[in-house]
Design a protein around this motif. Sequence first.
Motif: not given
Length: 138
Positions: A102, A104-107, A113, A115-116, A118, A122
């Motif tokens: 991915y 970007s990963i959005f947590v 939101l 944290e975000c 790769t 993360l």
Amino acid sequence: MLTNDVGTIEEKYLNNLFELIAERGEDYRCGENGGGLSGGERQRISIARCLLRETPVLLLDEATAALYNQNAHAVTEAILQLEGLTRLVVTHRLEASLLEQYDSIFVLREGRLHECGTFAELMERKEFFYSLYTVSNV
């Protein structure tokens, strides 16, 4: 009659459907809402429809939640290999081999939101995502 001659964007994904079509036949009646198809087959057909329509954005919300792990991995891998469109994937499946692909990963945490980054970023931060990943892969 369907042919195996499709454009470059669709080619990578749609070619996977020709086996299903050959097995079931072009005139197969899949039932109301695809009731005669497996969950993985329905997902593949839905994604193919988006590609044929040249949809610029593909939004998948827990697209593989009802699939067996092997099918879920194959569907996600196929989605990640698509080019020429924006893919937004909502998932709870935390497989490193997929997450590393991915952009970007959005947590999210409590609907916000948190944290975000790769997968590598993360994991390096060792915050909330790291905890989720570690607990889910014990």
